[in-house]
Motif scaffolding. Structure first.
Motif, PDB file in Angstrom:
ATOM      1  N   VAL A  50      24.234  31.220  33.120  1.00  0.00           N
ATOM      2  CA  VAL A  50      24.261  32.593  33.636  1.00  0.00           C
ATOM      3  C   VAL A  50      25.210  32.690  34.821  1.00  0.00           C
ATOM      4  N   ARG A  51      25.258  31.670  35.646  1.00  0.00           N
ATOM      5  CA  ARG A  51      26.172  31.693  36.793  1.00  0.00           C
ATOM      6  C   ARG A  51      27.621  31.859  36.319  1.00  0.00           C
ATOM      7  N   ARG A  52      27.981  31.148  35.277  1.00  0.00           N
ATOM      8  CA  ARG A  52      29.362  31.266  34.780  1.00  0.00           C
ATOM      9  C   ARG A  52      29.619  32.662  34.207  1.00  0.00           C
ATOM     10  N   LEU A  53      28.641  33.219  33.514  1.00  0.00           N
ATOM     11  CA  LEU A  53      28.812  34.564  32.958  1.00  0.00           C
ATOM     12  C   LEU A  53      28.934  35.610  34.061  1.00  0.00           C
ATOM     13  N   LEU A  54      28.128  35.464  35.087  1.00  0.00           N
ATOM     14  CA  LEU A  54      28.208  36.413  36.203  1.00  0.00           C
ATOM     15  C   LEU A  54      29.527  36.285  36.943  1.00  0.00           C
ATOM     16  N   ALA A  55      30.019  35.056  37.098  1.00  0.00           N
ATOM     17  CA  ALA A  55      31.304  34.866  37.769  1.00  0.00           C
ATOM     18  C   ALA A  55      32.413  35.616  37.037  1.00  0.00           C
ATOM     19  N   MET A  56      32.372  35.603  35.700  1.00  0.00           N
ATOM     20  CA  MET A  56      33.374  36.332  34.935  1.00  0.00           C
ATOM     21  C   MET A  56      33.235  37.838  35.161  1.00  0.00           C
ATOM     22  N   ARG A  57      32.032  38.328  35.233  1.00  0.00           N
ATOM     23  CA  ARG A  57      31.828  39.756  35.439  1.00  0.00           C
ATOM     24  C   ARG A  57      32.312  40.183  36.820  1.00  0.00           C
ATOM     25  N   PHE A  58      32.091  39.355  37.831  1.00  0.00           N
ATOM     26  CA  PHE A  58      32.620  39.673  39.162  1.00  0.00           C
ATOM     27  C   PHE A  58      34.148  39.726  39.125  1.00  0.00           C
ATOM     28  N   ALA A  59      34.773  38.745  38.440  1.00  0.00           N
ATOM     29  CA  ALA A  59      36.237  38.696  38.387  1.00  0.00           C
ATOM     30  C   ALA A  59      36.808  39.907  37.673  1.00  0.00           C
ATOM     31  N   LEU A  60      36.056  40.470  36.739  1.00  0.00           N
ATOM     32  CA  LEU A  60      36.517  41.651  36.017  1.00  0.00           C
ATOM     33  C   LEU A  60      36.303  42.941  36.794  1.00  0.00           C
ATOM     34  N   GLY A  61      35.800  42.835  38.017  1.00  0.00           N
ATOM     35  CA  GLY A  61      35.671  44.007  38.885  1.00  0.00           C
ATOM     36  C   GLY A  61      34.492  44.892  38.597  1.00  0.00           C
ATOM     37  N   GLU A  62      33.543  44.402  37.793  1.00  0.00           N
ATOM     38  CA  GLU A  62      32.411  45.244  37.412  1.00  0.00           C
ATOM     39  C   GLU A  62      31.650  45.784  38.620  1.00  0.00           C
ATOM     40  N   PHE A  63      31.546  44.978  39.669  1.00  0.00           N
ATOM     41  CA  PHE A  63      30.739  45.375  40.818  1.00  0.00           C
ATOM     42  C   PHE A  63      31.578  45.975  41.950  1.00  0.00           C
ATOM     43  N   ASP A  64      32.906  46.053  41.740  1.00  0.00           N
ATOM     44  CA  ASP A  64      33.796  46.610  42.766  1.00  0.00           C
ATOM     45  C   ASP A  64      34.774  47.600  42.129  1.00  0.00           C
ATOM     46  N   PRO A  65      34.283  48.627  41.458  1.00  0.00           N
ATOM     47  CA  PRO A  65      35.209  49.528  40.761  1.00  0.00           C
ATOM     48  C   PRO A  65      36.215  50.189  41.686  1.00  0.00           C
ATOM     49  N   GLU A  66      35.839  50.378  42.957  1.00  0.00           N
ATOM     50  CA  GLU A  66      36.766  51.032  43.877  1.00  0.00           C
ATOM     51  C   GLU A  66      37.870  50.100  44.348  1.00  0.00           C
ATOM     52  N   LEU A  67      37.664  48.796  44.188  1.00  0.00           N
ATOM     53  CA  LEU A  67      38.672  47.819  44.610  1.00  0.00           C
ATOM     54  C   LEU A  67      39.434  47.209  43.442  1.00  0.00           C
ATOM     55  N   ASP A  68      38.902  47.343  42.266  1.00  0.00           N
ATOM     56  CA  ASP A  68      39.512  46.739  41.075  1.00  0.00           C
ATOM     57  C   ASP A  68      40.857  47.415  40.796  1.00  0.00           C
ATOM     58  N   PRO A  69      41.996  46.669  40.885  1.00  0.00           N
ATOM     59  CA  PRO A  69      43.304  47.312  40.681  1.00  0.00           C
ATOM     60  C   PRO A  69      43.527  47.745  39.245  1.00  0.00           C
TER      61      PRO A  69
END
Length: 975
Positions: free
Chosen positions: A304-323
């Motif tokens: 799960v840690r690896r799956l969550l890391a991918m989701r963070f990298a895809l900007g899921e939790f930072d839509p305002e910062l995701d370029p």
């Protein structure tokens, strides 16, 4: 104070800290369900649903309209890293754009496929880039960098490489085992994956369905031992669809699904793709494994840690910062231009005796003929076309429609049945041609599977059908309106498909001659395996869900209205020049789940080019296909041949521009084109060294070699420089366009060891000598550069090659080794068209003979073998060697074994039943194994054998013996 009360929502923190925080807030059940492909939302924490897996091999697939670029093998044929990176960027942008329209579109893209094109009969060859690991790696790095984007923190999409590992057969793909010796593993198969992972542009891999050395890829220790050792980045391993269930259901590797699921999770699989959107089956198995003590929560957390890391990298939790959050662009002008550029660069000119380029001239008439002349074929991993350009479209546009003659060259037939003729009834609202749009596409509603159209019947009005034999007797039948006969779920045969397609193709048939019936044939529907029977309610292949057998089949008598070859000859005779377009339909005879049986061009298409050539010597053959053909006769008889993979939406325009000379062809073959089937090893023979496969080892004469491709300008190579500078080999050369037009050249750099190979026993492949491995590749690609040069222009090309590229995997010492000595540097226009050579001397470390006194011998570390295969020593790790068949012996050889001052015997770690015969230094002894305890019950058998100095050791095995290891018995132990 902070505006982010939950640390995982705080963008100022590292992704690692945020991942740990979020992981700690999830319940065990919430973590377990995240391990399925379709992870549900966690509403209490504000997490949305997440899906792993979005196909994007050469454009966004399965999600409606998208820009369709050339097939992956066509991208490999461009040999252009920069172009492929730009395509990756475009595809990534379209994934983002479609995600904004449809939340079913995922940002974890399952692409690219980096399996090497080892065997040209592999059905999925269209999905790979090349038979060479260096070229495959370079193109994969480029594509994944484009998909990933260049932002240092956030990813445009998260690419997953397919399919780990040594996967080149569709035949028995979920039960067949690839026997991969260590040198092939390290020098070939792993190399294709490693470059993209080390480049930091890959989010993970997908294991393949097959087994490697007797162990399913989904429980492979290589995932941890190699894949995850190449990077500090967390990599997600996504299972292939249904593969977790295969571990029990088809492979029978484990007794229970709980045991299999636990083993896959512990081996490194993080996301389970099984049972579609229903996650309950897989999550239930995980819970069972926990309850049985096969897993603990730490195993769940790691995945799960690896799956969550991918989701963070895809900007899921930072839509305002995701370029990339607002990245748009679907069917943009830039993407259309890029699709055309890619299609042009993928065209390979195989032969040209001056007929091309064929400039449009007043009074020049061009005949365009062939089964793919007016086709723009898609494959299983294509998106839906928004634009369509067939060869006929492109040539009409470029040469003027009034100057273009056309015939498809199909055989036109009628089928007589017991009540008259096979008839296509007309019904109100049935398609009759007017439903086609401006670009020739049918209304989307007119698809295979419709049950509201009337089925075929026997009647008074015969349907004239276009019959195409795609090879091996696999036929399609098409009406005058361009609709293929297809079978829907209710079993009735209708004219309802615009193109063959679907996971199970419902538009293919086979005519089977009826003994004792002059001209009579049964019509077998391949998709269902049932025969066509015409009854009062229409033609069908099933009754109450049961197949119609031979005895219930209608006997049809075929009447030929016109042979396609006659139509081609007639049109060819009336033209100045003939363009014959032949090839394959990617849904038929070579595709996922189906390997090819031959390199030969299907007989019907072979007849067409011959008919054209007989009528007009100015005949060009264009092969549009997902794989190579052995067209030896055509290569000898015709003045010009070209090949291109299915080129996507701009294929026809690109081909016409190349033919007309608007673009000089610059594509190069990404795999060897063999002269015939006799040049091929068995499909399941993965030992490229022992069986001399690919350009690296093939010793015959190919029809067209790896890297081959011509253009409309000549190029010269000059001023070579080569020197070793520390850990780099630096090579420079000058390429000059000696022609009169601007054109592309692909400068290719190869290396090879200067020492000649030594022969092994007959039929055993090659061996290694005391000085280390001498059976290096004939030549090996280490660099390439695609150049565009104006007439008379020159460019200095520089390559910086790691000295390690000169090395090999030493089975004697279990490490990568660069032997000291002289190496040849070869530069040229193909693997066989070498223009410059140079020699460099490398101060490597001589590996010397095998230190068997200290290392012993792993059985799989042989130098040569005959009739053996590598199997699993245990279900978790390790290899053993066993006879390939219990009915005949197998043999392995170990060269240059250093027994020092002497040993008194050898100890064999083995399992199974049978006998071993050991030969060394003129001595031979035999051991008998009783086979207690099954294939994983290993024991040690010792035999006296006095050996000293450097000797070759041969071991002959019979029965079901599994040999894992050989150790020495020191002399003092038997004193």
């Amino acid at each position: 104070m902070t505006d982010h009360p939950l640390p995982f929502r705080d963008p100022q923190l590292s992704f690692a800290r945020r991942t740990d925080d979020l992981l700690g807030r999830l319940t065990l059940d919430e973590r377990i369900v995240m391990l399925h492909q379709f992870a549900p939302a966690v509403e209490r924490l504000g997490l949305g649903p997440f899906r792993t897996g979005q196909e994007a091999l050469h454009g966004v697939a399965w999600m409606g309209p998208a820009t369709v670029f050339p097939q992956a093998v066509g991208l490999g044929a461009t040999w252009n890293d920069d172009l492929v990176r730009r395509i990756g960027e475009a595809v990534g942008d379209e994934v983002r754009a479609k995600r904004a329209q449809d939340d079913r579109v995922g940002l974890n893209v399952w692409a690219p496929t980096v399996n090497l094109l080892r065997h040209p009969l592999w059905g999925r060859g269209e999905e790979g880039y090349s038979e060479d690991p260096a070229l495959t790696s370079a193109i994969a790095v480029a594509y994944t960098r484009g998909l990933r984007g260049d932002d240092p923190r956030y990813w445009r999409t998260a690419p997953v490489l397919k399919h780990w590992l040594a996967h080149n057969n569709e035949t028995d793909r979920d039960t067949a085992s690839s026997s991969v010796r260590p040198r092939v593993l390290h020098e070939y198969d792993l190399r294709a994956f490693r470059g993209a992972v080390e480049a930091g542009a890959v989010a993970g891999v997908m294991p393949a369905y097959n087994l490697v050395n007797g162990r399913p890829n989904h429980v492979s220790p290589l995932l941890e031992q190699h894949l995850r050792s190449w990077t500090d980045q967390p990599l997600v391993v996504c299972s292939d669809a249904g593969a977790p269930s295969n571990l029990v259901d088809s492979e029978h590797y484990f007794d229970t699904h709980a045991e299999a699921t636990a083993a896959a999770l512990k081996a490194g699989v993080d996301s389970f793709t099984d049972h579609g959107t229903d996650s309950s089956v897989m999550t239930g198995r995980i819970r069972d494994a926990l309850a049985e003590g096969l897993l603990d929560e730490k195993d769940i957390d790691t995945a799960v840690r690896r799956l969550l890391a991918m989701r963070f990298a895809l900007g899921e939790f930072d839509p305002e910062l995701d370029p990339y959050a607002r990245t748009g662009g679907l069917d943009t002008e830039e993407h259309r231009a890029l699709a055309l550029e890619a299609a042009e660069q993928a065209v390979v000119l195989l032969k040209n005796e001056g007929l091309l380029p064929l400039a449009p001239e007043e009074g020049r008439t061009v005949a365009v003929v062939g089964l793919l002349a007016d086709a723009c074929k898609l494959d299983w991993y294509s998106g839906t076309l928004m634009h369509r350009s067939t060869p006929l479209d492109g040539i009409r546009e470029r040469y003027g429609a009034e100057n273009v003659l056309f015939t498809e060259g199909v055989d036109r037939i009628r089928l007589r049945c017991s009540g008259g003729w096979l008839t296509v009834p007309r019904a109100e609202g049935a398609p009759n041609g007017e439903a086609r749009g401006a670009e020739g596409a049918l209304d989307p509603a007119l698809l295979a599977g419709r049950t509201d159209l009337p089925p075929l019947t026997c009647g008074d009005e015969p349907a004239e059908l276009a019959l195409v034999d795609w090879g091996d007797g696999v036929l399609t039948l098409r009406t005058d309106e361009g609709l293929y006969l297809s079978v829907a779920d209710d079993g009735f045969v209708r004219a309802s498909a615009d193109e063959p397609g679907g996971w199970v193709v419902q538009e293919t048939f086979r005519l089977e001659a009826v003994e004792g019936h002059d001209g009579g044939h049964r019509l077998l529907h391949i998709g269902t395996g049932g025969y066509v029977s015409v009854a009062a309610d229409g033609a069908k292949v099933a009754v109450s869900g049961e197949k119609i057998g031979r005895e219930g089949a209608t006997v049809f008598v075929s009447e030929t209205v016109e042979h396609g070859a006659d139509a081609v000859a007639r049109v060819a005779a009336a033209a100045d020049t003939v363009i014959v377009v032949a090839g394959n339909d990617p849904h038929i005879n070579g595709r996922e789940t189906e390997d090819r049986t031959t390199l030969a061009l299907p007989a019907q298409q072979d007849r067409l080019w011959r008919a054209a050539r007989a009528a007009n010597s100015r005949t060009v053959l264009v092969l549009t296909s997902a794989y190579p053909y052995a067209v030896t006769d055509a290569a000898q008889a015709l003045p010009a041949l070209l090949w291109t993979a299915h080129g996507g939406q701009a294929a026809g325009t690109a081909l016409a521009r190349v033919l007309a000379g608007d673009v000089s062809p610059g594509g190069r073959l990404p795999q060897t084109w063999y002269a015939g089937d006799d040049d091929l090893p068995g499909l399941l023979d993965y030992d490229i060294i022992g069986s001399r496969q690919t350009y690296l080892y093939f010793e015959g004469t190919p029809l067209f070699p790896f890297g081959h491709g011509l253009g409309y300008a000549g190029f010269s190579y000059s001023a070579p420089e080569a020197e070793v500078e520390g850990e780099l080999l630096r090579v420079a050369l000058t390429v000059t366009n000696d022609g009169t037009i601007a054109a592309d050249e692909v400068a290719q750099l190869y290396v090879r060891g200067a020492a000649p190979s030594q022969a092994a026993p007959a039929g055993a492949g090659r061996t290694e000598g005391p000085g280390g491995a001498v059976d290096l590749p004939r030549r090996k690609l280490v660099g390439h550069r695609r150049l565009h040069l104006a007439p008379g222009a020159a460019e200095r090309v520089e390559f910086a090659v790691p000295v390690a590229e000169l090395g090999h995997w030493s089975v004697a010492h279990g490490r990568w080794t660069v032997e000291p000595g002289a190496y040849e540097i070869l530069a040229g226009a193909s693997s066989e068209d070498i223009r410059l050579t140079a020699t460099v001397t490398v101060d490597g470390e001589a590996s010397g003979p095998r230190p068997v006194l200290t290392r012993g011998l792993e059985a799989a570390d042989y130098d040569w073998q005959r009739d053996t295969e590598i199997v699993d020593r245990a279900k978790t790790e390790g290899d053993s060697v066993t006879p390939a068949s219990a009915d005949r012996p197998g043999e392995v050889g170990f060269g240059a074994c250093d027994f020092g001052a002497g040993v008194a015997g050898l100890a064999f770690t083995l399992a199974g039943a049978g006998s071993l015969s050991v030969t060394a230094d003129g001595q031979s002894v035999q051991l008998q194994a009783e086979g207690e305890g099954g294939p994983y019950a290993y024991r040690t058998l010792t035999t006296p054998l006095t050996l000293q100095g450097v000797r070759e050791l041969r071991v002959r095995m019979e029965g079901t013996v599994r040999l894992a290891r050989i150790d020495v018995v020191p002399a003092k132990e038997t004193a």
